[in-house]
Design a protein around this motif. Structure first.
Motif, mmCIF file in Angstrom:
data_model
loop_
_atom_site.group_PDB
_atom_site.id
_atom_site.type_symbol
_atom_site.label_atom_id
_atom_site.label_comp_id
_atom_site.label_asym_id
_atom_site.label_seq_id
_atom_site.Cartn_x
_atom_site.Cartn_y
_atom_site.Cartn_z
ATOM 1 N N GLU A 190 -0.328 5.243 5.000
ATOM 2 C CA GLU A 190 -0.112 3.902 5.563
ATOM 3 C C GLU A 190 1.232 3.341 5.099
ATOM 4 O OE1 GLU A 190 -0.982 0.917 8.065
ATOM 5 O OE2 GLU A 190 -2.300 2.633 7.723
ATOM 6 N N ARG A 191 1.547 3.522 3.814
ATOM 7 C CA ARG A 191 2.824 3.033 3.274
ATOM 8 C C ARG A 191 3.994 3.709 3.974
ATOM 9 N NH1 ARG A 191 6.760 4.417 0.128
ATOM 10 N NH2 ARG A 191 5.881 6.433 -0.455
ATOM 11 N N ASN A 250 4.585 2.467 7.486
ATOM 12 C CA ASN A 250 5.168 1.128 7.535
ATOM 13 C C ASN A 250 6.609 1.073 7.045
ATOM 14 O OD1 ASN A 250 2.824 -0.072 8.530
ATOM 15 N ND2 ASN A 250 1.980 -0.322 6.490
ATOM 16 N N THR A 251 7.071 2.085 6.316
ATOM 17 C CA THR A 251 8.407 2.008 5.718
ATOM 18 C C THR A 251 9.383 3.067 6.215
ATOM 19 O OG1 THR A 251 7.740 3.372 3.827
ATOM 20 C CG2 THR A 251 7.509 0.981 3.585
#
Length: 90
Positions: free
Chosen positions: A75-76, A79-80
């Protein structure tokens, strides 16, 4: 069977070392491997079959923590990172 306080301490110690390594810290991986090898050697003969203490007591906690870690990490990264960078990291 491992007594509950000892069992929890062993599980916490293994999970803590895994988490520290994932965060980039140096750990004594040979000590962790030796500990896991001992737990794999110990058998629970009271249960069904010849299940190792590691398989019965430690592995479920390691798998649960790993699922959570990689779900959060995925997920991180989504998103990045852009698509090319995401694919390089996974």
């Amino acid at each position: 069977m491992i007594a509950s306080p000892v069992k929890e301490h062993i599980i916490d110690a293994v999970l803590n070392q895994i988490e520290m390594e994932r965060e980039g810290f140096a750990i004594n991986s040979s000590a962790v491997k030796s500990s896991v090898d001992v737990l794999l050697t110990l058998k629970d003969e009271s249960g069904t079959g010849n299940t190792s203490v590691y398989t019965r007591d430690v592995e479920p906690a390691v798998l649960k923590a790993s699922r959570a870690f990689y779900a959060d990490e995925g997920e991180r990264l989504l998103n990045t990172c852009g698509s090319p960078e995401f694919l390089r990291k996974v």
